[in-house]
Design a protein around this motif. Structure first.
Motif, mmCIF file in Angstrom:
data_model
loop_
_atom_site.group_PDB
_atom_site.id
_atom_site.type_symbol
_atom_site.label_atom_id
_atom_site.label_comp_id
_atom_site.label_asym_id
_atom_site.label_seq_id
_atom_site.Cartn_x
_atom_site.Cartn_y
_atom_site.Cartn_z
ATOM 1 N N ASP A 256 14.123 7.721 -1.983
ATOM 2 C CA ASP A 256 13.765 6.465 -2.643
ATOM 3 C C ASP A 256 13.116 5.462 -1.702
ATOM 4 O O ASP A 256 12.704 4.382 -2.139
ATOM 5 C CB ASP A 256 15.020 5.822 -3.259
ATOM 6 N N ALA A 257 13.023 5.795 -0.424
ATOM 7 C CA ALA A 257 12.501 4.842 0.562
ATOM 8 C C ALA A 257 11.014 4.564 0.382
ATOM 9 O O ALA A 257 10.531 3.476 0.717
ATOM 10 C CB ALA A 257 12.779 5.351 1.979
ATOM 11 N N TYR A 258 10.275 5.563 -0.103
ATOM 12 C CA TYR A 258 8.828 5.401 -0.299
ATOM 13 C C TYR A 258 8.409 6.015 -1.631
ATOM 14 O O TYR A 258 9.100 6.887 -2.176
ATOM 15 C CB TYR A 258 8.044 6.096 0.819
ATOM 16 N N LYS A 259 7.257 5.567 -2.112
ATOM 17 C CA LYS A 259 6.624 6.184 -3.276
ATOM 18 C C LYS A 259 5.457 7.028 -2.766
ATOM 19 O O LYS A 259 4.700 6.593 -1.914
ATOM 20 C CB LYS A 259 6.119 5.120 -4.243
ATOM 21 N N GLN A 260 5.344 8.236 -3.291
ATOM 22 C CA GLN A 260 4.338 9.170 -2.807
ATOM 23 C C GLN A 260 3.488 9.716 -3.944
ATOM 24 O O GLN A 260 3.985 9.932 -5.054
ATOM 25 C CB GLN A 260 5.018 10.354 -2.079
ATOM 26 N N VAL A 261 2.225 9.933 -3.651
ATOM 27 C CA VAL A 261 1.344 10.610 -4.591
ATOM 28 C C VAL A 261 1.542 12.105 -4.383
ATOM 29 O O VAL A 261 1.250 12.635 -3.301
ATOM 30 C CB VAL A 261 -0.139 10.240 -4.357
ATOM 31 N N ILE A 262 2.081 12.793 -5.384
ATOM 32 C CA ILE A 262 2.359 14.222 -5.283
ATOM 33 C C ILE A 262 1.265 15.004 -6.005
ATOM 34 O O ILE A 262 1.051 14.828 -7.205
ATOM 35 C CB ILE A 262 3.735 14.559 -5.871
ATOM 36 N N GLY A 291 5.360 -4.363 1.461
ATOM 37 C CA GLY A 291 4.629 -5.100 2.480
ATOM 38 C C GLY A 291 5.551 -5.799 3.450
ATOM 39 O O GLY A 291 6.761 -5.941 3.212
ATOM 40 N N LEU A 292 4.984 -6.268 4.534
ATOM 41 C CA LEU A 292 5.765 -6.926 5.577
ATOM 42 C C LEU A 292 6.270 -8.290 5.142
ATOM 43 O O LEU A 292 7.389 -8.690 5.462
ATOM 44 C CB LEU A 292 4.919 -7.054 6.853
ATOM 45 N N PHE A 293 5.446 -9.034 4.399
ATOM 46 C CA PHE A 293 5.802 -10.410 4.028
ATOM 47 C C PHE A 293 6.202 -10.555 2.561
ATOM 48 O O PHE A 293 6.947 -11.470 2.216
ATOM 49 C CB PHE A 293 4.624 -11.342 4.322
ATOM 50 N N PHE A 294 5.720 -9.643 1.715
ATOM 51 C CA PHE A 294 6.026 -9.740 0.291
ATOM 52 C C PHE A 294 6.552 -8.389 -0.200
ATOM 53 O O PHE A 294 5.867 -7.369 -0.061
ATOM 54 C CB PHE A 294 4.787 -10.149 -0.514
ATOM 55 N N SER A 295 7.736 -8.392 -0.784
ATOM 56 C CA SER A 295 8.368 -7.144 -1.196
ATOM 57 C C SER A 295 7.651 -6.463 -2.358
ATOM 58 O O SER A 295 7.815 -5.269 -2.580
ATOM 59 C CB SER A 295 9.829 -7.397 -1.585
ATOM 60 N N ASP A 296 6.842 -7.235 -3.117
ATOM 61 C CA ASP A 296 6.145 -6.653 -4.256
ATOM 62 C C ASP A 296 4.739 -6.170 -3.898
ATOM 63 O O ASP A 296 3.968 -5.778 -4.770
ATOM 64 C CB ASP A 296 6.073 -7.651 -5.414
ATOM 65 N N SER A 297 4.382 -6.222 -2.602
ATOM 66 C CA SER A 297 3.082 -5.733 -2.162
ATOM 67 C C SER A 297 3.234 -4.361 -1.508
ATOM 68 O O SER A 297 4.344 -3.925 -1.229
ATOM 69 C CB SER A 297 2.438 -6.710 -1.175
ATOM 70 N N TRP A 298 2.114 -3.682 -1.276
ATOM 71 C CA TRP A 298 2.150 -2.366 -0.650
ATOM 72 C C TRP A 298 2.104 -2.498 0.858
ATOM 73 O O TRP A 298 1.440 -3.383 1.406
ATOM 74 C CB TRP A 298 0.963 -1.527 -1.123
ATOM 75 N N GLY A 299 2.816 -1.600 1.532
ATOM 76 C CA GLY A 299 2.816 -1.619 2.988
ATOM 77 C C GLY A 299 3.527 -0.407 3.546
ATOM 78 O O GLY A 299 3.865 0.539 2.822
#
Length: 361
Positions: A256-262, A291-299
């Protein structure tokens, strides 16, 4: 003024409790919000590990080469000479440091997700063990935190047992990165290294092998409970040769730590991933976190999802110098059954549904 003097007095006396109580009485202007500070430290601790895993090896190699072109060439030459002399150390038990394993930064690393370690049975220190860790996930956060550090109290929960987390041998060819990994008790996942740990260090050793390896990363995504194990029998054969008990370990939440394109089997991108995996030893994945500063962004930061690592019941294994395939299959089947039972017993306790099942491929 009195509270400031009290804090200063606590520092001089060296008593942690008096310092804490005095600082709690200080006005907010003197002390930032503790919860925010802890959250920042958690982010920094995880970020440094991800960056280390991704780029430290290449960066240190480039720095060493660059130093040969500067006035610091002598330092680079001395380190290179020492590196050559020390080349086989990772395969001979490594060079672990209790101090590094107990760094405070790892407690912030643990609390970021958070990560916890659950003990189900005692492990007698008069035996050696091979832990089978599942699933791999993207970065093996649970494996590293629980077995590469003391953040979750492994030594207290399993007294007399010394864990050694096995990872890609290629990581130990990079300057400085190899020393950083060895300090945490991390070793190369090859026959010579594991054989040394189980043969030359008496008893009380536990080698942690991420059985699914790089191939398993291609299947990890949130909510996926799938492990690559059906045809992975080398660790069972090794356990029989060394007479080391097998211990199944399942890390709930690792995927659950990351979302991946399978990519689907048979597609061009899936074929490319597998070819690169065979060449370099790991599978390139297309994934993202927060993201580093915003939890709803990608990073590149992982999502703050709980990871619960459960250490199962050891399977007693006899020592057989040249085990027959039938014997390997027998203990492999016992291991698979034990892993399934471990998953089914704890799945509802960590938030999964009773209908969730463990897929073994």
């Amino acid at each position: 003024m009195k509270t400031i003097l009290a804090a200063y007095s606590g520092v001089l006396k060296g008593t942690g409790s008096s310092i804490l109580y005095a600082l709690q009485d200080l006005p907010s202007a003197f002390w930032p919000c503790r919860s925010k500070m802890e959250k920042h430290l958690q982010v920094i601790s995880v970020l440094q590990w991800v960056i280390t895993f991704v780029s430290m090896g290449a960066a240190c190699t480039g720095l060493l080469i660059y130093m040969f072109c500067t006035d610091c060439w002598l330092i680079a030459a001395i380190y290179t000479a020492w590196l050559i002399v020390d080349w086989n150390t990772p395969k001979q038990g490594g060079r672990r440091s209790s101090w590094v394993r107990s760094w405070a930064i790892w407690t912030y690393f643990r609390d970021y997700f958070p990560i916890r370690l659950i003990k189900t049975h005692d492990l007698p220190p008069n035996r050696n063990y091979i832990f089978g860790f599942h699933p791999h996930g993207i970065f093996c956060f649970g494996a590293f935190c629980n077995f590469g550090t003391e953040a979750t109290g492994f030594s207290k929960k399993f007294p007399g047992i010394k864990p050694s987390l096995a990872t890609l041998e290629g990581n130990f060819r990079f300057p400085l990165l190899r020393d950083y990994l060895m300090s945490g008790g991390i070793c190369p996942v090859n026959k010579n290294s594991i054989d040394y740990l189980l043969s030359h260090n008496e008893t009380g050793n536990a080698v942690v092998i991420v059985v699914g390896g790089a191939a398993e990363t291609l299947h990890c995504s949130p909510g996926m409970n799938r492990v690559t194990l059906k045809n992975r029998k080398g660790f069972v054969r090794l356990a029989l040769k060394k007479g080391s008990d097998l211990v199944p370990v399942y890390s709930f939440g690792e995927n659950d730590a990351y979302k991946q394109v399978i990519f689907e089997e048979g597609t061009y991108w899936r074929t490319l991933q597998k070819r690169i995996q065979k060449i370099v030893g790991f599978a390139p994945c297309l994934f993202h976190g927060r993201g580093l500063f915003f939890s709803d962004s990608w990073g590149i930061l992982p999502y703050c999802k709980p990871i619960t690592t459960v250490v199962g019941e050891p399977i007693t294994v006899p020592k057989i110098e040249d085990p027959a395939e039938e014997m390997v299959d027998l203990y492999h089947a016992m291991y698979v059954k034990s892993l399934r039972c471990l998953f089914d017993k704890y799945k509802t306790r960590v938030g999964l549904k009773e209908s969730d099942i463990l897929y073994i491929q």
